[in-house]
Write a protein that holds these residues in place. Sequence first.
Motif, mmCIF file in Angstrom:
data_model
loop_
_atom_site.group_PDB
_atom_site.id
_atom_site.type_symbol
_atom_site.label_atom_id
_atom_site.label_comp_id
_atom_site.label_asym_id
_atom_site.label_seq_id
_atom_site.Cartn_x
_atom_site.Cartn_y
_atom_site.Cartn_z
ATOM 1 N N TRP A 1 -8.388 4.351 -9.487
ATOM 2 C CA TRP A 1 -8.518 3.432 -10.622
ATOM 3 C C TRP A 1 -9.666 3.858 -11.523
ATOM 4 O O TRP A 1 -9.660 3.590 -12.730
ATOM 5 C CB TRP A 1 -8.747 2.000 -10.119
ATOM 6 C CG TRP A 1 -7.554 1.411 -9.445
ATOM 7 C CD1 TRP A 1 -7.399 1.157 -8.111
ATOM 8 C CD2 TRP A 1 -6.326 1.017 -10.069
ATOM 9 N NE1 TRP A 1 -6.158 0.630 -7.866
ATOM 10 C CE2 TRP A 1 -5.477 0.522 -9.048
ATOM 11 C CE3 TRP A 1 -5.861 1.022 -11.383
ATOM 12 C CZ2 TRP A 1 -4.199 0.043 -9.308
ATOM 13 C CZ3 TRP A 1 -4.587 0.547 -11.643
ATOM 14 C CH2 TRP A 1 -3.767 0.068 -10.618
ATOM 15 N N LEU A 2 -10.662 4.495 -10.935
ATOM 16 C CA LEU A 2 -11.791 5.059 -11.658
ATOM 17 C C LEU A 2 -11.911 6.524 -11.247
ATOM 18 O O LEU A 2 -11.332 6.926 -10.238
ATOM 19 C CB LEU A 2 -13.077 4.294 -11.312
ATOM 20 C CG LEU A 2 -13.087 2.788 -11.600
ATOM 21 C CD1 LEU A 2 -14.323 2.139 -10.993
ATOM 22 C CD2 LEU A 2 -13.009 2.517 -13.095
ATOM 23 N N PRO A 3 -12.664 7.340 -11.996
ATOM 24 C CA PRO A 3 -12.840 8.737 -11.586
ATOM 25 C C PRO A 3 -13.362 8.834 -10.150
ATOM 26 O O PRO A 3 -14.345 8.170 -9.795
ATOM 27 C CB PRO A 3 -13.873 9.262 -12.597
ATOM 28 C CG PRO A 3 -13.670 8.409 -13.804
ATOM 29 C CD PRO A 3 -13.321 7.051 -13.290
ATOM 30 N N GLN A 4 -12.729 9.657 -9.328
ATOM 31 C CA GLN A 4 -13.087 9.729 -7.916
ATOM 32 C C GLN A 4 -14.505 10.234 -7.693
ATOM 33 O O GLN A 4 -15.132 9.913 -6.681
ATOM 34 C CB GLN A 4 -12.085 10.617 -7.172
ATOM 35 C CG GLN A 4 -10.696 9.995 -7.075
ATOM 36 C CD GLN A 4 -9.810 10.700 -6.063
ATOM 37 O OE1 GLN A 4 -10.236 11.628 -5.397
ATOM 38 N NE2 GLN A 4 -8.574 10.242 -5.958
ATOM 39 N N LYS A 5 -15.053 10.998 -8.625
ATOM 40 C CA LYS A 5 -16.421 11.505 -8.464
ATOM 41 C C LYS A 5 -17.446 10.378 -8.416
ATOM 42 O O LYS A 5 -18.530 10.538 -7.843
ATOM 43 C CB LYS A 5 -16.755 12.461 -9.610
ATOM 44 C CG LYS A 5 -15.984 13.777 -9.566
ATOM 45 C CD LYS A 5 -16.402 14.679 -10.712
ATOM 46 C CE LYS A 5 -15.638 16.004 -10.664
ATOM 47 N NZ LYS A 5 -16.028 16.906 -11.793
ATOM 48 N N LEU A 6 -17.106 9.244 -9.011
ATOM 49 C CA LEU A 6 -18.036 8.117 -8.996
ATOM 50 C C LEU A 6 -18.269 7.608 -7.580
ATOM 51 O O LEU A 6 -19.309 7.013 -7.287
ATOM 52 C CB LEU A 6 -17.504 6.973 -9.872
ATOM 53 C CG LEU A 6 -17.379 7.243 -11.365
ATOM 54 C CD1 LEU A 6 -16.868 6.008 -12.076
ATOM 55 C CD2 LEU A 6 -18.721 7.674 -11.960
ATOM 56 N N VAL B 1 -3.327 7.011 -9.944
ATOM 57 C CA VAL B 1 -3.630 6.096 -8.848
ATOM 58 C C VAL B 1 -2.876 6.528 -7.600
ATOM 59 O O VAL B 1 -1.648 6.611 -7.605
ATOM 60 C CB VAL B 1 -3.255 4.639 -9.215
ATOM 61 C CG1 VAL B 1 -3.498 3.711 -8.032
ATOM 62 C CG2 VAL B 1 -4.042 4.180 -10.437
ATOM 63 N N GLN B 2 -3.607 6.859 -6.562
ATOM 64 C CA GLN B 2 -3.027 7.236 -5.275
ATOM 65 C C GLN B 2 -3.677 6.353 -4.214
ATOM 66 O O GLN B 2 -4.739 6.664 -3.681
ATOM 67 C CB GLN B 2 -3.261 8.718 -4.980
ATOM 68 C CG GLN B 2 -2.629 9.638 -6.012
ATOM 69 C CD GLN B 2 -2.894 11.106 -5.717
ATOM 70 O OE1 GLN B 2 -3.481 11.458 -4.702
ATOM 71 N NE2 GLN B 2 -2.462 11.972 -6.618
ATOM 72 N N ILE C 1 0.847 -1.185 0.000
ATOM 73 C CA ILE C 1 0.000 0.000 0.000
ATOM 74 C C ILE C 1 0.885 1.238 0.000
ATOM 75 O O ILE C 1 1.462 1.621 1.004
ATOM 76 C CB ILE C 1 -0.930 0.025 1.218
ATOM 77 C CG1 ILE C 1 -1.756 -1.269 1.247
ATOM 78 C CG2 ILE C 1 -1.832 1.226 1.203
ATOM 79 C CD1 ILE C 1 -2.656 -1.435 0.049
ATOM 80 N N VAL C 2 1.012 1.843 -1.158
ATOM 81 C CA VAL C 2 1.895 2.991 -1.312
ATOM 82 C C VAL C 2 1.054 4.244 -1.477
ATOM 83 O O VAL C 2 0.159 4.300 -2.314
ATOM 84 C CB VAL C 2 2.811 2.813 -2.552
ATOM 85 C CG1 VAL C 2 3.695 4.033 -2.715
ATOM 86 C CG2 VAL C 2 3.644 1.564 -2.397
ATOM 87 N N VAL C 3 1.322 5.248 -0.680
ATOM 88 C CA VAL C 3 0.632 6.525 -0.808
ATOM 89 C C VAL C 3 1.525 7.460 -1.601
ATOM 90 O O VAL C 3 2.583 7.867 -1.137
ATOM 91 C CB VAL C 3 0.322 7.134 0.582
ATOM 92 C CG1 VAL C 3 -0.398 8.454 0.420
ATOM 93 C CG2 VAL C 3 -0.527 6.166 1.389
ATOM 94 N N HIS C 4 1.126 7.776 -2.824
ATOM 95 C CA HIS C 4 1.950 8.606 -3.698
ATOM 96 C C HIS C 4 1.877 10.089 -3.321
ATOM 97 O O HIS C 4 2.765 10.846 -3.629
ATOM 98 C CB HIS C 4 1.496 8.434 -5.157
ATOM 99 C CG HIS C 4 1.692 7.036 -5.660
ATOM 100 N ND1 HIS C 4 2.909 6.548 -6.058
ATOM 101 C CD2 HIS C 4 0.817 6.007 -5.799
ATOM 102 C CE1 HIS C 4 2.784 5.299 -6.461
ATOM 103 N NE2 HIS C 4 1.526 4.944 -6.300
ATOM 104 N N ALA C 5 0.784 10.461 -2.710
ATOM 105 C CA ALA C 5 0.606 11.857 -2.329
ATOM 106 C C ALA C 5 -0.316 11.906 -1.133
ATOM 107 O O ALA C 5 -1.088 10.985 -0.911
ATOM 108 C CB ALA C 5 0.007 12.658 -3.494
ATOM 109 N N PRO C 6 -0.239 12.962 -0.338
ATOM 110 C CA PRO C 6 -1.111 13.053 0.824
ATOM 111 C C PRO C 6 -2.581 12.975 0.410
ATOM 112 O O PRO C 6 -3.001 13.600 -0.548
ATOM 113 C CB PRO C 6 -0.788 14.439 1.416
ATOM 114 C CG PRO C 6 0.596 14.746 0.916
ATOM 115 C CD PRO C 6 0.671 14.132 -0.445
ATOM 116 N N ILE C 7 -3.332 12.185 1.137
ATOM 117 C CA ILE C 7 -4.753 12.036 0.849
ATOM 118 C C ILE C 7 -5.545 12.868 1.842
ATOM 119 O O ILE C 7 -5.497 12.645 3.037
ATOM 120 C CB ILE C 7 -5.194 10.557 0.960
ATOM 121 C CG1 ILE C 7 -4.390 9.709 -0.022
ATOM 122 C CG2 ILE C 7 -6.682 10.411 0.737
ATOM 123 C CD1 ILE C 7 -4.704 9.997 -1.459
#
Length: 458
Positions: A318-323, A449-450, A6-12
């Motif tokens: 993986w999919l648009p976050q708005k979904l 992907v984050q 589980i890699v976090v590429h940027a702060p969530i």
Amino acid sequence: MEEKQIVVHAPIEEHKNSTKDLKRVLGRGDLMSIAVGQIIGAGIFALAGVAIGITGKSVNIAFMIAALFVIIIAFTQILISGTVRLRGGLYTQAALLVGNRFAGFYTIIYIVANLSIAMYALSFADYFLALVPGLNSKLIAITVLTIFYLANLFGVKEAAKVQHFLVITMALALTVFVVFGMPQIKPGYFSGSDFMPGGLIGLFSAATLLTYATSGAVSVMNFGAEAKNPTKDIPFVLIVSTVLVALFYALMATVAAGVMPITEVANQPLTVVALEILPYPLYVFFIVGGAMFALATTLNATLGWVTKPVLQASVDGWLPQKLGAINEKYKTPHILLTIFFVLGLVPIITGWNIGGIANFALILGNILNLFLAMATVRLPKVVPDLWEKSKYRTSKATLWTISILATLTSAFQVYLIVPSLNTTLIIGNIILLILATLFAVWRYNSGKVQMEISYEES
């Protein structure tokens, strides 16, 4: 497999479209009724007769062996669901144990596999028309799908209340079948040429077929974000619901194979026996409360859990976050739920072959299970602290034994399924496998992907 999972590429940042925002309201009773409703579906009504055609009166033993197969595979699910809260359900398990890119691959296969939601609504319509002929089957299917879509749209707890009523009524209807049928079983059930006519091969072939009727409880893992005590309740529900339903199935199968001659019930639905043993009013109750409610509970449960892995996948990019937007009042992923509702409507309206769609992803679904079973041995490595505190922690040797047994069981089922697939389905599965792999690599490398850490201590 990837070394680092589980890699976090940027702060969530905290946002509303997260599995963190789902209501944790489901208790053990809620999960149990969901699991039982998910397990008991059209399978028992259609497959019992087919299994009788394969193994005769030993069909009751075949049901118990089928449950054993399911439980062996479920042991790996128990180890992880009893250790961590999986907010994204089986999707989170895939990311955690196998790797980030595999999570993207899993997402595509998962969506395709669940295009068969319409099958439950269409089958419900078929049973309804058997009692009230002349109505429009598409309209009935659309109506029942809409009812359960709305029930789940207004909150998982509300859908669970509906599930309780349906499961209780269904249990009564199936009990009527057993109570009226048992006294009518002919003497000498466990003797004669009709008992295990295909030998052990026939018995195990029937058991493999019946895993479709006894599996389903694993879907409660997708309620990890909404369960009150997932690490305690989900493992309990996985085992108990499977065993209880399998025992009940064995009783029903004994009646199905023991009242009428095998030649008259082989490859026939349970309704043939029900019409023979039940007074007509109770026969109608069996069709409505048993067959139709079995399909209704499966449809209701499916609409409850189907969105959760995809919700986490959209959170991860993986999919648009708005979904993955969460309704502020009801805390339900209303956009994703609506998408699956529409996906269910399309085959109903257009008349697609839902059975073909369901079979299309069948082999890949089993392959996914095989990957997850193999990867269970990595549990102590990916969550060492939580594993040490888990009440399901085992020795390394036991962990490997459970993983190997589950992997071999999955592989055995894949082996038995492949010969039943035609060339078109095999080629289609290969193409889907390639496309899902390419998507996972492309999307991950795009930087969109984050991966959010979607597991936690319960």
